[in-house]
Scaffold this motif. Structure first.
Motif, PDB file in Angstrom:
ATOM      1  N   UNK A 332       0.708  -1.044  -0.278  1.00 10.32           N
ATOM      2  CA  UNK A 332       0.255   0.098   0.109  1.00 10.32           C
ATOM      3  C   UNK A 332       0.980   1.911  -0.043  1.00 10.32           C
ATOM      4  N   UNK A 333       0.740   2.231  -1.152  1.00 10.99           N
ATOM      5  CA  UNK A 333       1.788   3.332  -1.256  1.00 10.99           C
ATOM      6  C   UNK A 333       1.250   4.448  -1.367  1.00 10.99           C
ATOM      7  N   UNK A 334       1.711   5.251  -0.433  1.00 11.01           N
ATOM      8  CA  UNK A 334       1.379   7.136  -0.673  1.00 11.01           C
ATOM      9  C   UNK A 334       0.046   7.127   0.167  1.00 11.01           C
ATOM     10  N   UNK A 335       0.083   6.409   1.308  1.00 10.59           N
ATOM     11  CA  UNK A 335      -0.945   7.003   1.756  1.00 10.59           C
ATOM     12  C   UNK A 335      -0.624   7.143   3.255  1.00 10.59           C
ATOM     13  N   UNK A 336       0.215   8.393   3.311  1.00 11.23           N
ATOM     14  CA  UNK A 336       0.970   9.427   4.572  1.00 11.23           C
ATOM     15  C   UNK A 336      -0.435   9.961   4.938  1.00 11.23           C
ATOM     16  N   UNK A 359       1.981 -10.174   9.413  1.00 11.49           N
ATOM     17  CA  UNK A 359       3.329 -10.212   9.201  1.00 11.49           C
ATOM     18  C   UNK A 359       3.280  -8.745   8.437  1.00 11.49           C
ATOM     19  N   UNK A 360       3.298  -7.493   8.668  1.00  9.82           N
ATOM     20  CA  UNK A 360       3.245  -6.752   8.557  1.00  9.82           C
ATOM     21  C   UNK A 360       3.944  -5.672   9.262  1.00  9.82           C
ATOM     22  N   UNK A 361       4.369  -4.492   7.905  1.00  6.75           N
ATOM     23  CA  UNK A 361       5.350  -3.248   8.076  1.00  6.75           C
ATOM     24  C   UNK A 361       4.588  -2.558   7.683  1.00  6.75           C
ATOM     25  N   UNK A 362       5.664  -1.399   8.870  1.00  6.82           N
ATOM     26  CA  UNK A 362       5.061  -0.176   8.092  1.00  6.82           C
ATOM     27  C   UNK A 362       6.092   0.077   7.540  1.00  6.82           C
ATOM     28  N   UNK A 363       5.517   1.007   6.535  1.00  7.40           N
ATOM     29  CA  UNK A 363       6.577   2.157   5.660  1.00  7.40           C
ATOM     30  C   UNK A 363       6.541   4.103   6.010  1.00  7.40           C
ATOM     31  N   UNK A 364       7.325   4.775   5.265  1.00  6.38           N
ATOM     32  CA  UNK A 364       6.638   5.749   6.185  1.00  6.38           C
ATOM     33  C   UNK A 364       5.649   6.411   5.183  1.00  6.38           C
ATOM     34  N   UNK A 365       4.367   6.260   4.038  1.00  5.99           N
ATOM     35  CA  UNK A 365       3.603   6.549   3.806  1.00  5.99           C
ATOM     36  C   UNK A 365       2.883   4.818   2.515  1.00  5.99           C
ATOM     37  N   UNK A 366       3.025   4.003   4.451  1.00  8.35           N
ATOM     38  CA  UNK A 366       1.713   2.714   3.670  1.00  8.35           C
ATOM     39  C   UNK A 366       1.989   1.730   5.103  1.00  8.35           C
TER      40      UNK A 366
END
Ligand code: S3P
Length: 430
Positions: A332-336, A359-366
């Motif tokens: 999931x991208x661009x979800x800031x 198994x879920x990782x947080x990214x800066x925007x998703x």
């Protein structure tokens, strides 16, 4: 308050969701700006929508709440009373941002305030365009946090391109545009939910839309009659539950199917979900609505792009949950923007689902989610966020063992009675 969830061996039956929250807010606010008495059937019982009525009453708007309908006697554009104290918007960003736009047409100063969560949310996004139009609009600090002071008056029309995809910002500018000199235009990045435009047209205002560009001609809305369809974003929790819990088949009835709200269904279809949608197209007075049948079955991982996130913003936590049972890696991208909701929904989703074994990782925007994994019951927290609470309750039905969701009372914000509606579907099958 906490809620406990045991594993379910299948959900079945039909459920009707309460009136749409976004449409309810707009119907009340545009009714308040109208001349005459507006009738709104199926007005949402959500705490957020009650906040909008309270704020409008404090501005001198007469609102009668009857059986299944509310009647609003409008004050006309620029006709609100000067409020005596701060206007309490509670937890509701929609109330604060849309009422700021409506207040822009009034020469009196008003202060909009919220609860602890809302007073941490960004308001610069409405301050900037309203200031360009000539409104004196100020936050409590440099960062643009509420309380928000608004003093309107004579406004100039603007053409504005919001830096975020936000129906709330678009709506605030269009509502202010009712009292501006000239035609006000909003150019969005993607066409966000268009309920404001539809209700303004129903109220006789000239609104033109071409893809992501919307213009409003100033004028005073005429009172209107509106029936609010069921809330798609509430229906999404039952759809997700049915897809996730093996042996389920659930029909959600009378749901709003406005295409600017239903991107979630298109994403689910890409995941291979078994869905059947039957509905009517709608007209000026009625938004499209219908029934959605969702049945459990295998799901595939997908990539969710920033534009798709913008169009399914309130359903992204459910996409993450469903991705835990989908085969492969979901990105999931661009979800800031999710970090600016009632809570930081990226970190709340990741924390809750990780505690349940995802198994879920947080990214800066998703988020990045690997599936399928078997979720296990755990003690998890809503973080004061209605959509996180409800998503984790649904997760609890699909998990082994018991799940305890702390802060369940926050579900009142958008869906009082959600837990009971969910357990009725369980009882029908167990
Ligand atoms: C809403 C718009 C969305 C959504 C919110 C309701 C509305 O917010 O997340 O729940 O009714 O306009 P943004 O406009 O901030 O994206």
């Amino acid at each position: 308050m906490e809620a406990r969830f045991a594993p379910s061996n299948g959900l079945s039956g039909r459920v009707t969701v309460p009136g749409d929250k976004s449409i309810s807010h707009r119907a009340a606010i545009i009714g308040a700006l109208a001349e005459g008495t507006t009738a709104v059937g199926g007005y949402s019982q959500a705490a957020d929508c009650a906040n909008t009525l309270e704020v409008l009453r404090a501005l001198g708007v007469r609102i009668e709440v009857g059986d299944g309908a509310i009647r609003i006697t409008g004050r006309g554009v620029g006709g609100f009373d000067a409020p005596v104290g701060p206007l309490p918007c509670g937890n509701s960003g929609t109330t604060m941002r849309l009422v700021a736009g409506a207040l822009a047409t009034s020469p009196n100063a008003a202060v909009l305030t919220g609860d602890e969560s809302l007073n941490k949310r960004p308001m610069r996004r409405v301050i900037e365009p309203l200031t360009m139009m000539g409104v004196k609009c100020q936050a409590s600090d440099e960062a643009g946090h509420p309380p928000l002071t608004v003093r309107g008056g004579t406004l100039e029309a603007i053409t504005y391109a919001p830096p975020v995809a936000s129906a709330q910002v678009k709506s605030a500018v269009l509502l202010a545009g009712l009292g501006a000199r000239g035609v006000t235009t909003v150019r969005e990045m993607v066409p966000t939910r268009d309920h404001t435009e539809r209700i303004l047209r129903l109220a006789g205002i000239q609104v033109s839309s071409a893809g992501p560009v919307v213009s409003v001609t100033p004028g005073v809305p005429s009172a209107f009659d509106l029936r609010v369809p069921g809330d798609f974003s509430s229906a999404a929790f039952f759809i997700a539950a049915a897809l996730l819990v093996p042996g389920s088949a659930v029909t959600v009835t009378g749901v709003g199917l406005n295409p600017t709200r239903t991107e979630f269904l298109r994403l689910l279809e890409r995941m291979g979900a078994r869905l059947e949608v039957t509905g009517s197209e709608g007209d000026v007075a009625h938004e499209p609505s219908g029934d959605i049948l969702a049945e459990s079955g295998p799901l595939e991982a997908i990539d969710v792009s920033p534009d798709e996130v913008a169009l399914s913003i309130d359903e992204v936590t459910l996409l993450a949950l469903l991705a835990t049972s989908a085969r492969g890696t979901t990105t999931i991208r661009g979800a800031r923007e999710l970090r600016n909701k009632e809570s930081d929904r990226i970190s709340g989703t990741v924390a809750g689902l990780s505690a349940m074994g995802a198994k879920i990782e947080e990214t800066p925007t998703g988020m990045v989610i690997e599936g399928p994994v078997e979720l296990r019951g755990a003690r998890v927290g809503s973080r004061g966020d209605h959509r996180i609470a409800m998503m984790l309750g649904v997760a609890g039905l699909a998990a082994s063992g018991e799940t305890i969701v702390e802060g369940w009372e926050w579900t009142q914000i958008s869906y009082p009675g959600f837990g009971e509606a969910l357990s009725r579907l369980r009882k029908a099958s167990q």
